[in-house]
Scaffold this motif. Structure first.
Motif, PDB file in Angstrom:
ATOM      1  N   ILE A  25      -2.313  28.263  15.433  1.00  0.00           N
ATOM      2  CA  ILE A  25      -2.686  29.591  14.958  1.00  0.00           C
ATOM      3  C   ILE A  25      -3.296  29.481  13.564  1.00  0.00           C
ATOM      4  CG2 ILE A  25      -1.026  30.883  16.341  1.00  0.00           C
ATOM      5  CD1 ILE A  25       0.834  30.944  13.935  1.00  0.00           C
ATOM      6  N   SER A  26      -4.150  30.436  13.247  1.00  0.00           N
ATOM      7  CA  SER A  26      -4.827  30.468  11.956  1.00  0.00           C
ATOM      8  C   SER A  26      -4.698  31.863  11.350  1.00  0.00           C
ATOM      9  CB  SER A  26      -6.309  30.101  12.129  1.00  0.00           C
ATOM     10  OG  SER A  26      -7.008  30.232  10.902  1.00  0.00           O
ATOM     11  N   VAL A  27      -4.286  31.921  10.084  1.00  0.00           N
ATOM     12  CA  VAL A  27      -4.076  33.192   9.398  1.00  0.00           C
ATOM     13  C   VAL A  27      -4.701  33.115   8.002  1.00  0.00           C
ATOM     14  CG1 VAL A  27      -2.377  34.830   8.499  1.00  0.00           C
ATOM     15  CG2 VAL A  27      -1.892  33.549  10.600  1.00  0.00           C
ATOM     16  N   SER A  28      -5.371  34.171   7.604  1.00  0.00           N
ATOM     17  CA  SER A  28      -5.828  34.298   6.215  1.00  0.00           C
ATOM     18  C   SER A  28      -5.073  35.443   5.551  1.00  0.00           C
ATOM     19  CB  SER A  28      -7.337  34.572   6.151  1.00  0.00           C
ATOM     20  OG  SER A  28      -8.078  33.413   6.501  1.00  0.00           O
ATOM     21  N   ALA A  54       0.522  25.928  12.371  1.00  0.00           N
ATOM     22  CA  ALA A  54      -0.004  27.099  11.664  1.00  0.00           C
ATOM     23  C   ALA A  54      -0.856  26.688  10.471  1.00  0.00           C
ATOM     24  CB  ALA A  54       1.142  27.989  11.205  1.00  0.00           C
ATOM     25  N   ARG A  55      -2.045  27.260  10.388  1.00  0.00           N
ATOM     26  CA  ARG A  55      -2.900  27.072   9.216  1.00  0.00           C
ATOM     27  C   ARG A  55      -2.993  28.405   8.491  1.00  0.00           C
ATOM     28  NH1 ARG A  55      -7.704  28.298   7.408  1.00  0.00           N
ATOM     29  NH2 ARG A  55      -8.286  29.368   9.345  1.00  0.00           N
ATOM     30  N   VAL A  56      -2.550  28.436   7.230  1.00  0.00           N
ATOM     31  CA  VAL A  56      -2.547  29.670   6.447  1.00  0.00           C
ATOM     32  C   VAL A  56      -3.409  29.474   5.204  1.00  0.00           C
ATOM     33  CG1 VAL A  56      -1.132  31.348   5.212  1.00  0.00           C
ATOM     34  CG2 VAL A  56      -0.227  30.216   7.259  1.00  0.00           C
ATOM     35  N   SER A  57      -4.386  30.365   5.022  1.00  0.00           N
ATOM     36  CA  SER A  57      -5.257  30.338   3.844  1.00  0.00           C
ATOM     37  C   SER A  57      -4.888  31.499   2.933  1.00  0.00           C
ATOM     38  CB  SER A  57      -6.725  30.442   4.250  1.00  0.00           C
ATOM     39  OG  SER A  57      -7.084  29.383   5.127  1.00  0.00           O
ATOM     40  N   ASP A  71     -12.615  32.763  13.032  1.00  0.00           N
ATOM     41  CA  ASP A  71     -11.732  31.924  13.839  1.00  0.00           C
ATOM     42  C   ASP A  71     -10.260  32.245  13.609  1.00  0.00           C
ATOM     43  OD1 ASP A  71     -13.869  30.501  14.969  1.00  0.00           O
ATOM     44  OD2 ASP A  71     -13.935  29.125  13.256  1.00  0.00           O
ATOM     45  N   ASP A  72      -9.964  33.149  12.683  1.00  0.00           N
ATOM     46  CA  ASP A  72      -8.572  33.520  12.433  1.00  0.00           C
ATOM     47  C   ASP A  72      -7.986  34.268  13.616  1.00  0.00           C
ATOM     48  OD1 ASP A  72      -8.195  32.406   9.930  1.00  0.00           O
ATOM     49  OD2 ASP A  72      -8.787  34.210   8.842  1.00  0.00           O
ATOM     50  N   ASP A  73      -6.693  34.076  13.824  1.00  0.00           N
ATOM     51  CA  ASP A  73      -5.981  34.860  14.835  1.00  0.00           C
ATOM     52  C   ASP A  73      -5.535  36.200  14.276  1.00  0.00           C
ATOM     53  OD1 ASP A  73      -5.798  32.984  17.161  1.00  0.00           O
ATOM     54  OD2 ASP A  73      -4.906  31.720  15.612  1.00  0.00           O
ATOM     55  N   MET A  74      -5.375  36.287  12.967  1.00  0.00           N
ATOM     56  CA  MET A  74      -5.073  37.552  12.295  1.00  0.00           C
ATOM     57  C   MET A  74      -5.338  37.390  10.810  1.00  0.00           C
ATOM     58  SD  MET A  74      -0.992  37.948  11.533  1.00  0.00           S
ATOM     59  CE  MET A  74      -1.416  39.058  10.163  1.00  0.00           C
ATOM     60  N   ALA A  75      -5.442  38.524  10.132  1.00  0.00           N
ATOM     61  CA  ALA A  75      -5.562  38.538   8.670  1.00  0.00           C
ATOM     62  C   ALA A  75      -4.530  39.506   8.122  1.00  0.00           C
ATOM     63  CB  ALA A  75      -6.965  38.950   8.240  1.00  0.00           C
ATOM     64  N   ALA A  76      -4.048  39.200   6.931  1.00  0.00           N
ATOM     65  CA  ALA A  76      -3.130  40.100   6.228  1.00  0.00           C
ATOM     66  C   ALA A  76      -3.698  40.358   4.844  1.00  0.00           C
ATOM     67  CB  ALA A  76      -1.738  39.485   6.124  1.00  0.00           C
TER      68      ALA A  76
END
Length: 373
Positions: A25-28, A54-57, A71-76
């Motif tokens: 999963i990828s999250v920014s 998990a990749r978190v930016s 390409d993110d699965d979600m953003a916060a």
């Protein structure tokens, strides 16, 4: 003795659950520097993950050109008073990225975004729940030192346990807990295809996802109780549903598939069988209410087993402890359903009520005798 569950189907579900949990999963996480420091720190910590999947930016909204990662699965977005927050959220959504706006300034953030021409969907603004206890704390603080402009007026007492007040909402212990619960529920709903992977990576997702799983399975088993007319035909279906529920809950809480899970499944099957025995006893006592009893056992039994599993995994699992949780849940279901059936039977006279109570008592006594061997 043949177990009342399809072992092949359980193993297939276990393989599927393990695979779903391991999906990358990828999250920014975008941080508005004008957001209160406590919510900045809390959301950053919530998305800190030791999971290899998990990749978190972490990106600060510092005035540079905003470019979401498609390409993110979600953003916060941790939102404060920056009028660009709404535009950033809109850009993420346009790129196909579900976007949560976490804040302790929900009314201000919504109003600023709307005024800037980029209204944020109400469901995407996630803030602490304003319980009476949280309200009492922040309203007292606001009276001595208003945090944001007075144009929003004096704090108003909570209605229906959740209303807007003077902002920002300070993250007390209770406020942090409700913010985590709401963020977790948002992730579970917005990222359904990868929600087990999110729960594996981020602890705040686990309980909301587990509760949603329990509720969905309980409703499903209530329907099974209503639809199956052949005596005993509903038990394998209900038990399989509960077994799948247990596997999903254990995976959400970071438990791998091993011998411990097998023993837990055996304990759950025993609890399900016990509840079904009670249902048969009560149905025999009041045949006209059989459909209602089976539906009640299907729903309340699944709820009790599921919530017992959640408390078990959240508190440090051992197989013996799980057996205790299942036994306690079973006893609660027996008492609740027997009471419900007895009340419904009252319309048919005292004899029917006595029959229900006697059958329930016999069932409980028999189950305890078997478990004591």
């Amino acid at each position: 003795m043949q177990l009342p569950v399809d072992i092949g189907a359980v193993l297939e579900e276990a393989v599927n659950v393990e695979a779903a949990r391991a999906v990358p999963i990828s999250v920014s996480v975008y941080v508005d520097p004008s957001a209160p420091g406590d919510v900045q720190a809390h959301v950053r910590q919530a998305f800190a993950s030791a999971s290899e999947t998990a990749r978190v930016s972490l990106i600060y909204l510092d005035g540079r050109l905003f470019e979401p990662n498609p390409d993110d699965d979600m953003a916060a977005i941790v939102a404060g008073l920056d009028e660009r927050v709404g535009a950033c959220a809109a850009a993420c959504r346009a790129a196909g990225v579900p976007t949560m706006v976490a804040t302790t300034l929900p009314q201000l953030v919504a109003a600023i975004a709307k005024a800037a021409g980029n209204a944020i969907p109400e469901a995407d603004i996630v803030a602490p729940k304003l319980t009476a206890k949280v309200y009492e704390h922040v309203s007292t603080a606001a009276a001595s030192a208003p945090a944001i402009g007075a144009s929003w007026g004096a704090p108003k007492p909570p209605q229906d346990d959740d209303v807007g007040i003077h902002e920002p909402i300070e993250l007390t212990e209770e406020a942090r807990a409700t913010l985590d619960a709401r963020m977790g529920a948002w992730v579970a709903a917005a990222c359904r295809g990868k929600r087990l992977a999110f729960a594996w990576a981020f602890p705040f997702v686990r309980r909301p996802l587990a509760l949603e799983t329990v509720n969905a399975t309980a409703v499903q088993n209530a329907g099974v109780g209503l639809l199956f007319l052949i005596p005993g035909a509903d038990l394998p279906v209900m038990t399989l549903n509960q077994a799948k529920m247990l596997l999903q809950i254990s995976a959400a809480y970071g438990q791998s598939l091993d011998a411990g899970r097998v023993r837990e499944l055996a304990a759950l099957v025993g609890g399900a069988f016990a509840c079904r025995t009670v249902a048969r006893q009560l149905t025999a006592a009041v045949p006209v209410l059989g459909w209602a009893v089976k539906a009640a056992v299907g729903y309340s039994g699944t709820q009790a087993m599921g919530r017992a599993a959640i408390e078990y995994y959240a508190g440090g699992p051992t197989v013996a402890k799980f057996a205790e949780y299942v036994a306690g849940a079973r006893d609660k279901v027996v008492a609740a359903v027997a009471k419900q059936a007895a009340g419904a039977a009252a319309e048919n006279g005292a004899a029917a009520v006595d029959a229900v109570r006697q059958k329930a008592g016999d069932a409980v006594a028999g189950l305890r005798a078997k478990l004591g061997r």
